[in-house]
Design an enzyme around this catalytic site. Sequence first.
Site, short mmCIF file in Angstrom:
data_model
loop_
_atom_site.label_atom_id
_atom_site.label_comp_id
_atom_site.label_asym_id
_atom_site.label_seq_id
_atom_site.Cartn_x
_atom_site.Cartn_y
_atom_site.Cartn_z
CE LYS A 36 -2.24 -0.55 3.99
NZ LYS A 36 -1.79 -1.68 4.61
NE ARG A 75 -3.25 -0.56 11.05
CZ ARG A 75 -2.30 -0.10 10.48
NH1 ARG A 75 -2.30 1.15 10.11
NH2 ARG A 75 -1.11 -0.75 10.39
NE ARG A 127 7.67 -2.47 5.65
CZ ARG A 127 6.35 -2.34 6.25
NH1 ARG A 127 5.62 -2.07 5.11
NH2 ARG A 127 6.05 -2.13 7.35
NE ARG A 177 7.26 0.24 10.41
CZ ARG A 177 6.20 -0.07 9.89
NH1 ARG A 177 5.68 0.65 8.70
NH2 ARG A 177 5.17 -0.55 10.51
NE ARG A 205 2.89 -4.24 11.90
CZ ARG A 205 3.83 -4.05 11.08
NH1 ARG A 205 5.18 -4.46 11.28
NH2 ARG A 205 3.60 -3.28 9.98
P1 AMP Z 1 1.64 0.80 9.76
O1 AMP Z 1 2.99 1.84 9.71
O2 AMP Z 1 0.60 1.33 9.07
O3 AMP Z 1 2.08 -0.52 9.55
O4 AMP Z 1 1.20 1.18 11.55
C1 AMP Z 1 2.47 0.86 12.20
C2 AMP Z 1 1.61 0.65 13.65
O5 AMP Z 1 1.01 1.91 14.05
C3 AMP Z 1 0.59 -0.16 13.61
O6 AMP Z 1 0.81 -1.54 13.87
C4 AMP Z 1 -0.27 0.35 14.84
O7 AMP Z 1 0.06 0.08 16.28
C5 AMP Z 1 -0.29 1.73 14.57
N1 AMP Z 1 -1.27 2.56 13.66
C6 AMP Z 1 -1.16 2.86 12.47
N2 AMP Z 1 -2.30 3.12 12.06
C7 AMP Z 1 -3.21 3.01 13.05
C8 AMP Z 1 -4.71 3.14 12.97
N3 AMP Z 1 -5.36 3.75 12.01
N4 AMP Z 1 -5.26 2.76 14.18
C9 AMP Z 1 -4.58 2.20 15.14
N5 AMP Z 1 -3.25 2.18 15.13
C10 AMP Z 1 -2.42 2.60 14.08
#
Ligand code: AMP
Length: 221
Positions: A15, A90, A133, A166, A177
């Site tokens: 994405k 989400r 990644r 990360r 996740r």
């Molecule tokens: P991402 O970079 O999108 O994979 O997000 C990394 C982490 O940020 C996720 O595993 C969540 O802990 C938190 N996070 C990101 N977006 C959201 C969201 N919309 N709602 C809640 N937690 C989020």
Amino acid sequence: MKKVFIFLGPPGSGKGTQTSRLADKLSVPHVDTGSLLRKNIQDETELGIIAKGFIDKGQLVPLHVVSAVIKDRIQKDDCKDGYILDGFPRSVEQADELKKIMSEVGTFDLKEDALAIYFDIDNEVLIQRLINRRSCPKCGTIYNLISNPPKIMDYCDICDTKLTIRKDDNEETARLRFETYEKETAPLYDYFKQLGILKELDADKPITEIWENLKEIVFDE
Ligand code: AMP
């Protein structure tokens, strides 16, 4: 053409890469809640301090935190012609919240102006992608050691900065996740389908092919 794009799909489904391309092409901001939250953590803001514990465990950050971050971002002037949401909503609760925030901000309406694009891909493929990644802490470019490696191992092609992993891209957190995704985020597929704004994309293809398919979806609407 629609103005707001919601990129939906499991972690590591590509994405982020496609959002950046589309954001460049349409000249609209890429609104990525993960990055916004990590920035808050880095800046040690009140929201960042709350978010950190949840992110480290692979859990969703509480609604009020993510809602505040998103509302603040989409109210900014650069979002007035449209924006691409990556990683938000989400959960069904967050989708309801998005509807509310969009009507409060007043620029766009979820049903009329948004298109949700679902990245369809198998979970095991993704776990391998996540573990491999790497990203550039300076310019944000994302690499994959297997499918999209940098020219010089561990260094960014664009700005020569040492790439980082990360903290939540280890196997254990990646699996957590996914569990969170299946439980909380997967139901959004039906949510957007019922709303009549869902399009699907086969995400187990080379990046350039996904990009071509994505453009067809976006410019056909
Ligand atoms: P991402 O970079 O999108 O994979 O997000 C990394 C982490 O940020 C996720 O595993 C969540 O802990 C938190 N996070 C990101 N977006 C959201 C969201 N919309 N709602 C809640 N937690 C989020």
